[in-house]
Write a protein that holds these residues in place. Structure first.
Motif, PDB file in Angstrom:
ATOM      1  N   MET A 111       5.049  15.401 -27.380  1.00  0.00           N
ATOM      2  CA  MET A 111       5.597  16.039 -28.893  1.00  0.00           C
ATOM      3  C   MET A 111       5.950  17.837 -28.453  1.00  0.00           C
ATOM      4  SD  MET A 111       8.318  15.710 -30.751  1.00  0.00           S
ATOM      5  CE  MET A 111       8.135  14.520 -32.188  1.00  0.00           C
ATOM      6  N   GLU A 112       4.728  18.258 -28.128  1.00  0.00           N
ATOM      7  CA  GLU A 112       4.214  19.511 -28.126  1.00  0.00           C
ATOM      8  C   GLU A 112       5.155  20.189 -26.848  1.00  0.00           C
ATOM      9  OE1 GLU A 112       0.567  21.801 -27.247  1.00  0.00           O
ATOM     10  OE2 GLU A 112       0.079  20.645 -28.828  1.00  0.00           O
ATOM     11  N   ASN A 128       7.236  23.861 -26.495  1.00  0.00           N
ATOM     12  CA  ASN A 128       7.049  24.088 -26.000  1.00  0.00           C
ATOM     13  C   ASN A 128       7.956  24.992 -24.561  1.00  0.00           C
ATOM     14  OD1 ASN A 128       4.636  24.624 -26.289  1.00  0.00           O
ATOM     15  ND2 ASN A 128       4.070  24.000 -24.920  1.00  0.00           N
ATOM     16  N   VAL A 129       9.267  23.696 -24.222  1.00  0.00           N
ATOM     17  CA  VAL A 129      10.342  23.419 -23.455  1.00  0.00           C
ATOM     18  C   VAL A 129      11.622  24.291 -24.319  1.00  0.00           C
ATOM     19  CG1 VAL A 129      12.227  22.537 -22.505  1.00  0.00           C
ATOM     20  CG2 VAL A 129      10.099  22.056 -21.818  1.00  0.00           C
ATOM     21  N   VAL A 130      11.513  24.212 -26.169  1.00  0.00           N
ATOM     22  CA  VAL A 130      12.975  24.724 -26.641  1.00  0.00           C
ATOM     23  C   VAL A 130      12.344  26.400 -26.648  1.00  0.00           C
ATOM     24  CG1 VAL A 130      13.067  24.891 -29.345  1.00  0.00           C
ATOM     25  CG2 VAL A 130      13.490  22.775 -28.205  1.00  0.00           C
ATOM     26  N   GLU A 131      10.427  26.586 -26.939  1.00  0.00           N
ATOM     27  CA  GLU A 131      10.435  27.936 -27.525  1.00  0.00           C
ATOM     28  C   GLU A 131      10.961  29.086 -25.445  1.00  0.00           C
ATOM     29  OE1 GLU A 131       6.291  30.581 -28.020  1.00  0.00           O
ATOM     30  OE2 GLU A 131       6.534  28.258 -28.475  1.00  0.00           O
ATOM     31  N   LEU A 132      10.779  28.286 -24.833  1.00  0.00           N
ATOM     32  CA  LEU A 132      11.197  29.093 -23.474  1.00  0.00           C
ATOM     33  C   LEU A 132      12.004  29.261 -23.491  1.00  0.00           C
ATOM     34  CD1 LEU A 132       9.765  30.236 -21.054  1.00  0.00           C
ATOM     35  CD2 LEU A 132       9.475  27.856 -19.834  1.00  0.00           C
ATOM     36  N   LEU A 133      13.567  27.942 -23.323  1.00  0.00           N
ATOM     37  CA  LEU A 133      14.781  28.043 -23.421  1.00  0.00           C
ATOM     38  C   LEU A 133      15.176  29.499 -24.334  1.00  0.00           C
ATOM     39  CD1 LEU A 133      15.528  24.871 -22.912  1.00  0.00           C
ATOM     40  CD2 LEU A 133      15.421  26.431 -21.798  1.00  0.00           C
ATOM     41  N   SER A 134      14.722  29.616 -25.833  1.00  0.00           N
ATOM     42  CA  SER A 134      14.911  30.233 -26.439  1.00  0.00           C
ATOM     43  C   SER A 134      14.201  31.995 -25.887  1.00  0.00           C
ATOM     44  CB  SER A 134      14.202  30.198 -28.003  1.00  0.00           C
ATOM     45  OG  SER A 134      14.671  30.737 -29.022  1.00  0.00           O
ATOM     46  N   ASP A 135      13.409  31.761 -25.780  1.00  0.00           N
ATOM     47  CA  ASP A 135      12.758  33.455 -25.104  1.00  0.00           C
ATOM     48  C   ASP A 135      14.263  33.880 -24.140  1.00  0.00           C
ATOM     49  OD1 ASP A 135      10.562  33.688 -26.598  1.00  0.00           O
ATOM     50  OD2 ASP A 135       9.368  32.768 -24.934  1.00  0.00           O
ATOM     51  N   ILE A 136      14.254  32.961 -22.825  1.00  0.00           N
ATOM     52  CA  ILE A 136      15.299  33.212 -21.662  1.00  0.00           C
ATOM     53  C   ILE A 136      16.499  33.678 -22.341  1.00  0.00           C
ATOM     54  CG2 ILE A 136      16.912  32.191 -19.637  1.00  0.00           C
ATOM     55  CD1 ILE A 136      13.896  30.360 -19.093  1.00  0.00           C
TER      56      ILE A 136
END
Length: 98
Positions: A1-2, A6-14
């Motif tokens: 889940m974590e 992290n992937v969602v956060e990374l995509l948001s940053d991109i």
């Protein structure tokens, strides 16, 4: 889940970084790009102190990134007091012309 978070956060940053590569920005894009609040941007547009597109057929405000970059580098003081002072000077000049 974590890992998913992290992937969602990374995509948001991109997504945020890609938004800064746009050539033409709307008010929301400009606020994110400059750090100015949307209300400050609207105030600047109302006072005609910020460069923006002038298409009479479009009600929404648009801004050219390169022009905004040059404007930001040339106009460092965006405090409310300075903006108010410049607006009042502009009004006084327009009154003298009449």
């Amino acid at each position: 889940m974590e890992e998913n978070e992290n992937v969602v956060e990374l995509l948001s940053d991109i997504k945020g970084l890609l938004a800064h590569t746009k050539k033409v920005m709307n008010v929301e894009d400009l606020a994110a790009y400059t750090g100015l609040s949307k209300s400050k941007i609207y105030k600047l547009t109302q006072l005609k102190l910020i460069p923006m597109g002038n298409n009479p057929h479009i009600r929404q405000k648009f801004f050219d990134k390169d022009t905004i970059d040059a404007w930001l580098l040339g106009e460092p003081d965006l405090s409310d007091e300075t903006l108010e002072h410049r607006f009042n000077e502009s009004l006084a000049k327009n009154r003298r012309k009449l």
